[in-house]
Structure formats: C-alpha cells, structure tokens
Design an enzyme around this catalytic site. Sequence first.
Site, mmCIF file in Angstrom:
data_model
loop_
_atom_site.group_PDB
_atom_site.id
_atom_site.type_symbol
_atom_site.label_atom_id
_atom_site.label_comp_id
_atom_site.label_asym_id
_atom_site.label_seq_id
_atom_site.Cartn_x
_atom_site.Cartn_y
_atom_site.Cartn_z
ATOM 1 N N THR A 68 -32.207 116.578 -2.169
ATOM 2 C CA THR A 68 -33.586 116.146 -1.961
ATOM 3 C C THR A 68 -34.279 115.804 -3.266
ATOM 4 O O THR A 68 -35.103 114.879 -3.323
ATOM 5 C CB THR A 68 -34.378 117.244 -1.224
ATOM 6 N N SER A 116 -26.548 118.263 -0.119
ATOM 7 C CA SER A 116 -25.741 119.437 -0.461
ATOM 8 C C SER A 116 -24.621 119.670 0.533
ATOM 9 O O SER A 116 -23.545 120.146 0.173
ATOM 10 C CB SER A 116 -26.627 120.688 -0.542
ATOM 11 N N THR A 147 -30.984 121.730 -1.481
ATOM 12 C CA THR A 147 -31.296 123.139 -1.250
ATOM 13 C C THR A 147 -30.607 123.712 -0.019
ATOM 14 O O THR A 147 -30.542 124.932 0.134
ATOM 15 C CB THR A 147 -32.815 123.338 -1.101
#
Length: 381
Positions: A68, A116, A147
């Site tokens: 992000t 991720s 995250t």
Amino acid sequence: MRRFTVTCFQGLAVLAANTACAAAAPEMVATPAPAPSPQATAQASGDADSPADAGALPRVTIVATGGTIAGVSDTRTSFQSYRAGSLGIDEMLSELRPQIDEVADVTTVQFGNRPSGGYAIADFYDLTLAVEEALETADAVVVTSGTGSMDEFVYWLDLTVQSRKPVVITGAMRPWTVIGTDAHANLFNAIVLAASGETRCFGTVLMLNDEFHAAKEAWKGDAYRMDTFVSRELGNLGFIDELDVRTYRAPPRVQHCADPGRWRTPFDLSRISKDDLPRVEVLIGYQGAGLDEAITAWAEAGVRGIVLAGGRGSGEVQERAEEMGVVFRRTHRFRTGNDNLYPQKARLLLLLSLAFSEDPDQVDAWFEELAGAEFEIEPGR
C-alpha cells in the site's frame, strides 16, 4: 526533552531501567547523556556489524517490495480504493528530499512491487539475501512492504538476518497518493529510526504510525486504521518524534549483542537453498472442527509441518501423520504473552527449524529458545 538512558554493552542498546540489561553486563549505570553514536561504538569495538565512518551521515538502504505504501489511488480521497505496488521507491524517495538528505545517505533496491500477499516463502528467502547484501555496505536497512502480512515479513527477517545492524520494516495503511496519507511519514520515520542506530541488536523491528515494535510481538489489529499494529501484552518498543527516537524497552536478544554467536539465530540461509525450505501449514481450530481430513490430506501431500492453532485432530490421525514425517506444533488462535506465538509466526519458526534440522528434539529446543526468549536476570541483581 532530556532523556535518561541505560548504558549496556558499551552503549549498544538503550533500554528502560527496569530491563535485565544488568544480567549481561558488570554494571548498569543511568546517566543523563545520550547513548554513544553507532560510529563511536564501532571504533571502540572494531565490530564489523557496525558503521565505521565517524562523522559521516549513516548509510541507509531501502529494500522496496511494494504494498500500500507504494499504492496509487483512484482519486485523492480513495483511501481504500487503490492499486498497491505501483510506484517505484526512487520516485517515492524523491518526495522526501531535501529533508531526508539531512538524516542519512540513502540508496535504494527495488526488490519487487507487489501486494504483501504476492510473495511466497521462496521470495522471503531471496529477500533475506537482499537485505544481507545491502548490509554489507549500508549501516542499516529499511524494508517497505504491504501491511497485510507484514507481521510475517518482520518475523521472517528477524529469524534469518544474521547482521546485528538495524533492520526496520515499514509500510502504510493509506496509499501514497491520497490526502492525509501516512505513507510519506512512515517512510521518513523508518529511515530516521534506522539511521539512529538505536535498534542495533534488536533484530528486525516494525515501524508504523510513529511507533516501533518487536518482530515477535507485533500483529495487525485493524484493516483500515493507521494505528493498526499493536504489541498488546508487552507494548511497543518506542516512538519516533520528528528526529528524536525514544526507546523504552528492547527485545531480549539484545542482551547477547556483545556475543555474536549467542545473538544470531541458527537460521543462516547461506547454508541452505530454497529447495530445502519445507511446506508447513496452519490449521485453525473451532468448536466442532473436523480437522482429520485436512491433516490426512496434507500429510499425503508431503507437508512437513502443521501448526494446530486452537484445535487438534484425533490421536489416531495425528499419530499416522507423524509416522509419515509430519511435525506438529500447537499454539493459540490469538496472540498471547509468554512463549506462545501467533499462528502465522509459529509456522515460520517451524518451517525454518525443519529446514535446518530433522531432529524433533532440536526443533523443540529452538522453539523454547526463540519463542520463549526472555531477559536472564542473575539472583540478587
């Protein structure tokens, strides 16, 4: 703000006065002076894991993986509608200049640019090697990632990076291009933290929302809020306030900083290949869960390890799977204190343990040593 620090291992760690630093050093003396700089420490100790250029800006390398923080939004107010992993790290870093150039001499490595969840264990292996390579010349490394699985990224790096130099992982809850994004501040603060040298021998730490956390403790607690990462039982390690790093506690491994043999984990990836990394899975238990079929299927598929999070199969099925070479570890479904690991992190520790040993007793010993690490306090101190 005048900060009192605890001098330990020639100033290699800044700890709160109630930690067990004294157990590993002859004396523990509180002084109002700041901790020695990483450069001064390097000159005093001749430590190859420390920066050596006294007076020069710290050298920090960013190893970027996407997420992000590198996202591009549909509009300036599309806080949750964006394309993760779209901007290159050099473009992002340019927006922090000239201020960041007063903090560190920053170089970059574009390792990847994906969310991720787009990285497999084989990629984690390569990431460790990329971080280790960067640390050969840099004084510290910042890793950027998404995250969603950052709590796995940080624990993997904590278990596998063999250098005692600072490694900081960061990301963002809002993409780079929206108003009010946390992405710029998080990248800047991660560089500030890495350049400070205060987390030397802390292993890899996670930095978001002006806070930094221990790799073992941190977990993501919210899908949208910027204060998402928490270390619920023990609390975070410290804060970054502008250019001030305020450190209040440390992971237990810091007590062995002066002894590299004890400080390093057994998981030096230069000793194995990616093909040595076994398949390890997690089974979540719940009321009435029928786990036997999944255990049997995974055993027959060649899975080497299974983490049972809050559940178990029947004794007969589990025994049959063990005869087929499956190693089981049990944990809770949630993060608790003591030596219990979040299931995703228990999986990584089991995976690495099985990659480096086929001895179940050795696997048990590594879990006890690493998952249950604590400060060693001598009686009467």
